[in-house]
Design an enzyme around this catalytic site. Structure first.
Site, mmCIF file in Angstrom:
data_model
loop_
_atom_site.group_PDB
_atom_site.id
_atom_site.type_symbol
_atom_site.label_atom_id
_atom_site.label_comp_id
_atom_site.label_asym_id
_atom_site.label_seq_id
_atom_site.Cartn_x
_atom_site.Cartn_y
_atom_site.Cartn_z
ATOM 1 N N GLU A 58 0.680 -1.048 -0.011
ATOM 2 C CA GLU A 58 -0.186 0.051 -0.035
ATOM 3 C C GLU A 58 0.901 1.281 -0.120
ATOM 4 O OE1 GLU A 58 -0.121 -2.531 1.997
ATOM 5 O OE2 GLU A 58 -2.177 -3.021 2.687
ATOM 6 N N CYS A 81 -3.029 -3.831 6.939
ATOM 7 C CA CYS A 81 -2.486 -4.222 8.240
ATOM 8 C C CYS A 81 -2.779 -3.142 9.088
ATOM 9 C CB CYS A 81 -0.943 -4.752 8.571
ATOM 10 S SG CYS A 81 0.146 -3.470 8.443
ATOM 11 N N ALA A 168 17.554 -44.964 -11.742
ATOM 12 C CA ALA A 168 17.741 -46.231 -12.263
ATOM 13 C C ALA A 168 18.372 -47.160 -11.076
ATOM 14 C CB ALA A 168 18.705 -46.246 -13.147
ATOM 15 N N GLY A 302 15.236 -37.210 -1.536
ATOM 16 C CA GLY A 302 14.543 -38.330 -2.331
ATOM 17 C C GLY A 302 13.596 -39.014 -1.539
HETATM 18 N N1 NAP Z 1 14.321 -37.764 -9.437
HETATM 19 C C1 NAP Z 1 13.889 -37.235 -8.406
HETATM 20 O O1 NAP Z 1 13.154 -36.441 -8.204
HETATM 21 C C2 NAP Z 1 15.004 -37.413 -7.288
HETATM 22 C C3 NAP Z 1 14.983 -36.332 -6.203
HETATM 23 C C4 NAP Z 1 16.024 -36.738 -5.139
HETATM 24 C C5 NAP Z 1 16.630 -37.808 -4.951
HETATM 25 N N2 NAP Z 1 16.429 -38.718 -6.120
HETATM 26 C C6 NAP Z 1 17.363 -39.792 -6.137
HETATM 27 O O2 NAP Z 1 17.053 -40.565 -4.908
HETATM 28 C C7 NAP Z 1 18.126 -41.220 -4.513
HETATM 29 C C8 NAP Z 1 18.354 -41.191 -2.983
HETATM 30 O O3 NAP Z 1 17.145 -41.543 -2.313
HETATM 31 P P1 NAP Z 1 17.184 -41.745 -0.777
HETATM 32 O O4 NAP Z 1 15.684 -42.172 -0.505
HETATM 33 O O5 NAP Z 1 18.460 -42.403 -0.381
HETATM 34 O O6 NAP Z 1 17.505 -40.237 -0.390
HETATM 35 P P2 NAP Z 1 17.028 -39.224 0.510
HETATM 36 O O7 NAP Z 1 15.701 -39.208 0.840
HETATM 37 O O8 NAP Z 1 17.536 -37.802 0.032
HETATM 38 O O9 NAP Z 1 17.722 -39.581 1.709
HETATM 39 C C9 NAP Z 1 17.306 -40.549 2.764
HETATM 40 C C10 NAP Z 1 17.883 -40.361 4.110
HETATM 41 O O10 NAP Z 1 17.769 -39.219 4.739
HETATM 42 C C11 NAP Z 1 18.020 -39.283 6.101
HETATM 43 N N3 NAP Z 1 16.936 -38.702 7.052
HETATM 44 C C12 NAP Z 1 17.058 -37.898 7.943
HETATM 45 N N4 NAP Z 1 16.013 -37.690 8.476
HETATM 46 C C13 NAP Z 1 15.137 -38.461 7.979
HETATM 47 C C14 NAP Z 1 13.727 -39.099 8.338
HETATM 48 N N5 NAP Z 1 13.011 -38.259 9.161
HETATM 49 N N6 NAP Z 1 13.257 -39.935 7.688
HETATM 50 C C15 NAP Z 1 13.971 -40.558 6.548
HETATM 51 N N7 NAP Z 1 15.073 -40.208 6.195
HETATM 52 C C16 NAP Z 1 15.695 -39.206 7.131
HETATM 53 C C17 NAP Z 1 18.263 -40.701 6.496
HETATM 54 O O11 NAP Z 1 19.644 -41.007 6.624
HETATM 55 P P3 NAP Z 1 20.615 -40.543 7.982
HETATM 56 O O12 NAP Z 1 19.529 -40.702 8.939
HETATM 57 O O13 NAP Z 1 21.669 -41.404 7.913
HETATM 58 O O14 NAP Z 1 20.901 -39.108 7.575
HETATM 59 C C18 NAP Z 1 17.807 -41.501 5.216
HETATM 60 O O15 NAP Z 1 18.548 -42.592 4.649
HETATM 61 C C19 NAP Z 1 19.346 -40.817 -5.265
HETATM 62 O O16 NAP Z 1 19.461 -42.037 -6.518
HETATM 63 C C20 NAP Z 1 18.761 -39.574 -5.984
HETATM 64 O O17 NAP Z 1 19.327 -39.793 -7.273
HETATM 65 C C21 NAP Z 1 15.831 -38.487 -7.343
#
Ligand code: NAP
Length: 375
Positions: A58, A81, A168, A302
């Protein structure tokens, strides 16, 4: 009360457009746009809230209008506000400028700021709320959700093949989606206050997590806070791209993690572990970010972390980029979300579909509470 003129509706559409320019810059404040019309209905001032701590929409619009605002109408996306924060109350600024009528879209839900409409009416200003309220609320979706839930709005984004895989079998995932989809992700990053990935993604991809938008200079892009959720402090090491200094970074680690090697590299966020022992507590993470003025989060995964957010009912919106690609093996878009039987399936409402190059972008919102109601 004067009838709503088409010129006011057009001005509100314009104000909603102006408000969007503030996305990514205004937290913990909302985005707001304002158009001032003179008594003849001509636009004499436009403004939007450009950054937290700066003048409200505003005030910008009134400054542009000057004396031409007297006797005119202010069209604003959010109820003006009523409080003195880092800037003075907008209701007072509108009264002092001699505005005769205020048309706003959405009421301000925050206890501190609410009451602007009453103050204006008591000063003799003709006030009307609700014009294009749904459109304006959609433009302020993240902020309104954050105010309601007292945690940041979470948008989970993923890119998957047509058979629902995000990598993959060997963990490689670059690139599943098209350049057009990836450019769209950069726009989502720029509009978010923070981007979050888990340690698995940090390890596999070494992502930089910055926003780059073709045609915009670095100064024009708001870089999100980069957050890596790395319970054991083992995934992010010196030299990681997320530590490149182009934007702030936070490494969320467990309270008891040995993170001495990260000292001086990035601020640490010490958090309690999740009750089920898998990673860090998601509510504690979101609470800590909220306290740092983060109001919108882009969760980039991920699948393991996405599953944990879904299980914690901490996903407000999903954007899936579906690429016409098949992999046949590899991780699914989302991991364990605590769902074991079809009756517990988290159902979503599709709110948008769009073609981006060869890909299909689907936007959807979880139908909240449906799992509990059915149980
Ligand atoms: N295509 C897409 O959109 C995309 C996007 C992202 C990733 N990716 C792919 O996904 C793959 C990785 O997957 P990811 O599942 O291993 O990775 P992520 O989800 O990024 O990481 C998982 C890790 O996060 C940590 N974490 C911390 N707090 C958590 C909680 N409350 N719950 C769950 N996990 C928690 C855990 O390890 P710690 O507790 O040891 O820290 C867990 O193992 C890679 O291949 C990547 O290229 C693809």
């Amino acid at each position: 009360m004067a009838a709503r003129a088409p010129v006011e509706t057009a001005a509100m559409r314009r104000a909603i457009e102006l408000a969007a320019r503030g996305l990514g810059h205004t937290s913990p404040n909302p985005v707001v746009g304002c158009v001032v019309l003179d008594p003849g209905g001509r636009t004499v001032g436009e403004g939007w809230h450009q950054r937290a701590g700066g003048p409200h929409a505003e005030v910008h619009a009134l400054r542009a209008a000057g004396e031409r605002a007297r006797g005119g109408t202010a069209v604003v996306t959010l109820e003006p506000c009523n409080h003195t924060g880092r800037t003075g109350p907008c209701a007072r600024a509108l009264i002092d400028a001699g505005i005769a009528r205020v048309v706003y879209a959405v009421s301000d839900p925050t206890p501190a700021a609410t009451g602007g409409a009453v103050t204006l009416a008591e000063a003799g200003v003709d006030v009307e709320g609700g014009l294009l309220a749904d459109e304006a609320a959609a433009g302020n979706e993240a902020w309104l959700t954050a105010v309601l839930r007292r945690r940041p709005f979470v948008l989970w984004k993923y890119a998957a093949t047509l058979d629902g895989r995000i990598a993959a079998a060997d963990g490689t995932s670059r690139w599943i989606s098209s350049p057009e989809s990836r450019a769209d992700v950069h726009r989502l990053r720029a509009a978010a206050d923070a981007v979050i990935v888990g340690s698995g993604t940090a390890r596999a991809d070494d992502p930089q997590l910055g926003a780059r938008i073709s045609g915009l200079s670095d100064d024009e892009i708001s870089q999100p806070l980069r957050v890596v959720v790395d319970s054991g402090a083992t995934a992010v090491k010196a030299g990681a791209r997320v530590l490149d200094g182009t934007a702030p970074t936070l490494i969320a680690v467990a309270e008891d993690a040995d993170a001495a090697h990260l000292e001086g590299l990035a601020p640490l966020l010490r958090l309690p572990r999740a009750a089920d022992g898998r990673g860090l507590s998601i509510p504690a993470l979101l609470q800590a970010l909220y306290e740092r003025d983060v109001r919108s989060v882009l969760l980039e995964g991920g699948p393991t972390l996405a599953g944990a957010f879904l299980a914690a009912q901490a996903v407000d919106k999903v954007v899936g980029y579906l690429a016409p690609v098949l992999l046949g093996a590899g991780p699914a878009a989302v991991g364990d979300a605590g769902i074991t039987t079809i009756a517990q399936a988290l159902r979503l409402e599709v709110t948008g579909t769009e073609r981006l190059g060869p890909d299909l972008r689907i936007t959807a919102t979880p139908l909240r509470h449906s799992r509990h109601e059915e149980n």
